[in-house]
Structures are given as C-alpha cells and as structure tokens.
Design a protein around this motif. Structure first.
Motif, mmCIF file in Angstrom:
data_model
loop_
_atom_site.group_PDB
_atom_site.id
_atom_site.type_symbol
_atom_site.label_atom_id
_atom_site.label_comp_id
_atom_site.label_asym_id
_atom_site.label_seq_id
_atom_site.Cartn_x
_atom_site.Cartn_y
_atom_site.Cartn_z
ATOM 1 N N ASP A 1 7.335 -40.395 7.427
ATOM 2 C CA ASP A 1 7.612 -40.543 6.097
ATOM 3 C C ASP A 1 6.280 -39.403 5.439
ATOM 4 O OD1 ASP A 1 4.950 -41.598 7.028
ATOM 5 O OD2 ASP A 1 5.261 -43.404 5.653
ATOM 6 N N ASP A 2 5.994 -38.793 5.909
ATOM 7 C CA ASP A 2 5.201 -37.702 5.275
ATOM 8 C C ASP A 2 5.952 -36.613 4.397
ATOM 9 O OD1 ASP A 2 2.680 -38.506 6.618
ATOM 10 O OD2 ASP A 2 2.600 -36.938 8.123
ATOM 11 N N PRO A 3 5.509 -36.303 3.298
ATOM 12 C CA PRO A 3 6.193 -35.549 2.506
ATOM 13 C C PRO A 3 6.514 -34.172 3.054
ATOM 14 C CG PRO A 3 4.107 -35.573 1.893
ATOM 15 C CD PRO A 3 4.110 -36.498 2.735
ATOM 16 N N PRO A 4 7.704 -33.493 3.047
ATOM 17 C CA PRO A 4 7.979 -32.242 3.407
ATOM 18 C C PRO A 4 6.810 -31.305 2.876
ATOM 19 C CG PRO A 4 9.309 -32.691 1.685
ATOM 20 C CD PRO A 4 8.645 -33.975 1.998
ATOM 21 N N PRO A 5 6.501 -30.105 3.714
ATOM 22 C CA PRO A 5 5.589 -29.102 3.293
ATOM 23 C C PRO A 5 6.372 -28.285 2.317
ATOM 24 C CG PRO A 5 6.979 -28.407 5.295
ATOM 25 C CD PRO A 5 7.238 -30.014 5.115
ATOM 26 N N LEU A 6 5.396 -27.718 1.281
ATOM 27 C CA LEU A 6 5.560 -26.889 0.257
ATOM 28 C C LEU A 6 6.521 -25.622 0.677
ATOM 29 C CD1 LEU A 6 2.533 -27.095 -1.821
ATOM 30 C CD2 LEU A 6 4.845 -28.335 -2.404
ATOM 31 N N GLU A 7 7.572 -25.445 0.224
ATOM 32 C CA GLU A 7 8.333 -24.203 0.544
ATOM 33 C C GLU A 7 8.766 -23.519 -0.706
ATOM 34 O OE1 GLU A 7 11.404 -24.986 3.207
ATOM 35 O OE2 GLU A 7 10.374 -25.826 4.811
ATOM 36 N N HIS B 1 -2.066 -10.078 -13.163
ATOM 37 C CA HIS B 1 -0.868 -9.120 -13.872
ATOM 38 C C HIS B 1 0.452 -9.726 -13.326
ATOM 39 C CE1 HIS B 1 -3.395 -5.754 -15.176
ATOM 40 N NE2 HIS B 1 -4.102 -6.048 -14.141
ATOM 41 N N LEU B 2 0.718 -10.187 -12.269
ATOM 42 C CA LEU B 2 1.939 -10.787 -11.864
ATOM 43 C C LEU B 2 2.319 -11.835 -12.849
ATOM 44 C CD1 LEU B 2 4.363 -11.156 -9.841
ATOM 45 C CD2 LEU B 2 3.101 -12.990 -8.716
ATOM 46 N N LEU B 3 1.580 -12.649 -13.364
ATOM 47 C CA LEU B 3 2.011 -13.732 -14.329
ATOM 48 C C LEU B 3 2.148 -13.049 -15.583
ATOM 49 C CD1 LEU B 3 -0.994 -16.246 -13.992
ATOM 50 C CD2 LEU B 3 1.382 -16.715 -13.281
ATOM 51 N N HIS B 4 1.573 -11.969 -16.270
ATOM 52 C CA HIS B 4 2.109 -11.417 -17.275
ATOM 53 C C HIS B 4 3.375 -10.532 -17.315
ATOM 54 C CE1 HIS B 4 -1.495 -12.185 -20.031
ATOM 55 N NE2 HIS B 4 -2.123 -12.440 -18.810
ATOM 56 N N ALA B 5 3.322 -9.872 -16.095
ATOM 57 C CA ALA B 5 4.750 -9.223 -15.859
ATOM 58 C C ALA B 5 5.857 -10.380 -15.707
ATOM 59 C CB ALA B 5 4.733 -8.309 -14.432
ATOM 60 N N GLU B 6 6.019 -11.155 -15.227
ATOM 61 C CA GLU B 6 6.832 -12.224 -15.213
ATOM 62 C C GLU B 6 7.167 -12.753 -16.618
ATOM 63 O OE1 GLU B 6 6.633 -14.847 -10.954
ATOM 64 O OE2 GLU B 6 5.087 -15.254 -12.765
ATOM 65 N N ALA B 7 6.273 -12.913 -17.399
ATOM 66 C CA ALA B 7 6.551 -13.426 -18.768
ATOM 67 C C ALA B 7 7.107 -12.104 -19.650
ATOM 68 C CB ALA B 7 4.976 -13.507 -19.322
ATOM 69 N N ARG B 8 6.762 -10.948 -19.263
ATOM 70 C CA ARG B 8 7.200 -9.789 -19.993
ATOM 71 C C ARG B 8 8.640 -9.855 -19.705
ATOM 72 N NH1 ARG B 8 1.967 -7.538 -19.317
ATOM 73 N NH2 ARG B 8 2.672 -6.400 -17.403
ATOM 74 N N ALA B 9 9.095 -10.006 -18.336
ATOM 75 C CA ALA B 9 10.398 -9.539 -17.596
ATOM 76 C C ALA B 9 11.268 -10.572 -17.953
ATOM 77 C CB ALA B 9 10.203 -9.338 -16.317
ATOM 78 N N GLY B 10 10.890 -11.698 -18.420
ATOM 79 C CA GLY B 10 11.623 -13.094 -18.808
ATOM 80 C C GLY B 10 11.898 -13.672 -17.229
ATOM 81 N N VAL B 11 11.141 -13.783 -16.560
ATOM 82 C CA VAL B 11 11.322 -14.301 -15.183
ATOM 83 C C VAL B 11 10.342 -15.469 -15.062
ATOM 84 C CG1 VAL B 11 10.892 -14.062 -12.695
ATOM 85 C CG2 VAL B 11 11.771 -11.926 -13.892
ATOM 86 N N ALA B 12 10.904 -16.579 -15.010
ATOM 87 C CA ALA B 12 10.203 -17.825 -14.904
ATOM 88 C C ALA B 12 9.254 -17.991 -13.708
ATOM 89 C CB ALA B 12 11.095 -19.174 -14.775
ATOM 90 N N HIS B 13 8.244 -18.606 -14.114
ATOM 91 C CA HIS B 13 6.875 -18.683 -13.169
ATOM 92 C C HIS B 13 7.199 -19.934 -12.387
ATOM 93 C CE1 HIS B 13 3.126 -18.227 -11.273
ATOM 94 N NE2 HIS B 13 2.771 -19.320 -11.497
ATOM 95 N N LEU B 14 7.525 -19.906 -11.359
ATOM 96 C CA LEU B 14 7.755 -21.036 -10.403
ATOM 97 C C LEU B 14 6.290 -21.560 -9.385
ATOM 98 C CD1 LEU B 14 11.298 -20.233 -8.714
ATOM 99 C CD2 LEU B 14 10.665 -21.645 -10.966
ATOM 100 N N PRO B 15 5.976 -22.680 -9.534
ATOM 101 C CA PRO B 15 4.814 -23.100 -8.896
ATOM 102 C C PRO B 15 4.864 -22.769 -7.275
ATOM 103 C CG PRO B 15 5.768 -25.115 -10.008
ATOM 104 C CD PRO B 15 6.984 -23.836 -10.111
ATOM 105 N N TYR B 16 3.729 -22.130 -6.937
ATOM 106 C CA TYR B 16 3.484 -21.833 -5.438
ATOM 107 C C TYR B 16 4.068 -20.731 -5.162
ATOM 108 C CZ TYR B 16 1.833 -26.501 -5.801
ATOM 109 O OH TYR B 16 1.039 -27.926 -6.231
ATOM 110 N N ARG B 17 5.266 -19.983 -5.656
ATOM 111 C CA ARG B 17 5.757 -18.773 -5.472
ATOM 112 C C ARG B 17 4.981 -17.602 -5.241
ATOM 113 N NH1 ARG B 17 11.213 -16.914 -8.224
ATOM 114 N NH2 ARG B 17 10.045 -16.970 -10.233
#
Length: 246
Positions: free
Chosen positions: A10-16, A153-169
């Motif tokens: 019943d352990d939760p699956p690992p983050l993928e 810089h990745l966060l800001h580049a994603e924002a400028r590019a219109g790419v959603a920032h996904l958790p843990y990616r």
C-alpha cells in the motif's frame, strides 16, 4: 542487525516526473539567450542535457579535460554518475556548438579586468586556471555553476516559452526526453538506457513515459487491420449469426 528498506503493497508509488517533449525542449532553449552574460550557462546546460541525457550533477561537473576533440568523445567521469561507472559518448553536432560557445565565454572571462571598485575577488580571471569547468560559476570562476542558478534560469525560460512548469520535472525531464527519443529510433529498451549510462533493465519502467502512446498506436494499427479485413462493422443478427460489414 542489518537494516533493510522494505516496501509495502500500500506504499504510494515513487515520483516519476514527466519528460519534456522535443518541441518544449526547443522552445525552452530558444527562450535562453546564448549571447547574454547570465543566460549562456543555462543555454549550454539545456543543450547538452537535451542531446546527451545526463543528470544535472554530471553536466555541472563536466571539465574540458573530459572532452577529446580529436577522438570526438565526451567522457563522463564515474564520480558523477549515479551508478559510479564511467560513460563515453560521441560528441554530437549540437554539442560542438554548445561547447564552442562555452569556450568563447571562458576566453572572454579570462580577459576580465578586476577594477578597484569590484568586491568579488573570486571573479578574478586567474581563478579559471584553478579549475577547468566547462560551465563555470558567475561569481567564482574556479567553481562549477550552481544548480540553483541553473534552476532559476530554467523557471524563467519556461515562463517566457509558455511551457508549463511541472512539479519535480526540472532538468531530469530532458534526460527522460532523450531516453524516449533514442528508444523511439532504436526500438531497443536496453539501448535507450545504455546511451544515458544506465545499465539496470529494471530502470526502464521508471523512464518509459511513452507506454500510452504505444498503446494508442497499437489500437490504431489494429483498427486499420480490421477495416482492411472488412470485420469492423460485423455484428450478430437476431439469430446470433455474424453479418459482415460493408
């Protein structure tokens, strides 16, 4: 007494985390300016990550001594590989562009003049001689670039590019993208893992983010077969006999 990590059913699956698509990779990279004194590091980092599929730690600690231009090979030291095994990869055309850019910025930094009002002594050009990091830190050229700086810089580049920032990616999404692309080309689960330095076949299930795509393609292929055979509209009549569709 030996302690062992045990998992329960019943352990939760690992983050993928999700992978970046190739289109998202290009958009994020295009949102970074290789001619900017602050953004060039992230541009080089994203480029190398997107073609070599290495983890952030290995990329941050890449040195010029690890690059053999004559042989056309990059050696990723075992010290910075998760499995502690050295990995050799051919230098790709995009890698050469990124490395040439990093070299140009290194040459420029080596000519940097420290003026009297400058308080950052660690930015002295002679500190470049203390280490040969491909992507050196902005405020201390004798150290590799920090992950926090790259992530910023990745966060800001994603924002400028219109790419959603996904958790843990994060940057690991580029590694997953490379594994997926190599797998799509070679049709070999082992090859896609070996390219990025993983040797454990069990890791495939953690990197395989395209299973549903293959199921959908399989479904479309099966539908096509049934259409050709003329059985897609077959249905039983009132007596239970099958009537072929037209």
């Amino acid at each position: 007494m030996r302690n062992e990590w045990k998992t329960r059913e019943d352990d939760p699956p690992p983050l993928e985390p999700e992978e970046f698509t190739t289109a998202q990779f290009e958009r994020v990279r295009s949102a970074l300016n290789p001619d900017d004194a602050q953004q060039w590091r992230a541009w080089v980092f994203v480029t190398l990550s997107g073609v070599h599929g290495q983890r952030a730690r290995a990329l941050r600690h890449l040195r010029w001594r690890d690059i053999d231009d004559e042989a056309g090979v990059i050696t990723w030291p075992a010290k910075y590989q998760k499995n502690k095994k050295e990995l050799k990869q051919p230098i790709l055309s995009e890698s050469r562009v990124a490395l040439a850019l990093a070299k140009a910025w290194r040459d420029k930094a080596s000519q940097y003049r420290l003026r009297a009002h400058h308080k950052t002594a660690t930015a002295r050009p002679e500190r470049l001689k203390d280490a040969d990091w491909v992507i050196f830190a902005e405020r201390d050229t004798a150290k590799p670039v920090s992950y926090s700086s790259l992530h910023h810089h990745l966060l800001h580049a994603e924002a400028r590019a219109g790419v959603a920032h996904l958790p843990y990616r994060g940057f690991h999404g580029f590694r997953r993208m490379v594994v997926g692309e190599v797998g799509a080309q070679m049709k070999d689960p082992t090859a896609r893992l070996e390219y990025v330095g993983d040797r454990d076949p069990k890791m495939f299930k953690h990197y395989d983010r395209r299973r549903q795509e293959r199921i959908n393609r399989g479904s479309a292929a099966m539908e096509s077969v049934r259409e050709v055979s003329g059985h897609t509209n077959a249905a039983p009549d009132e007596g239970g006999e099958v009537k072929e569709g037209r």
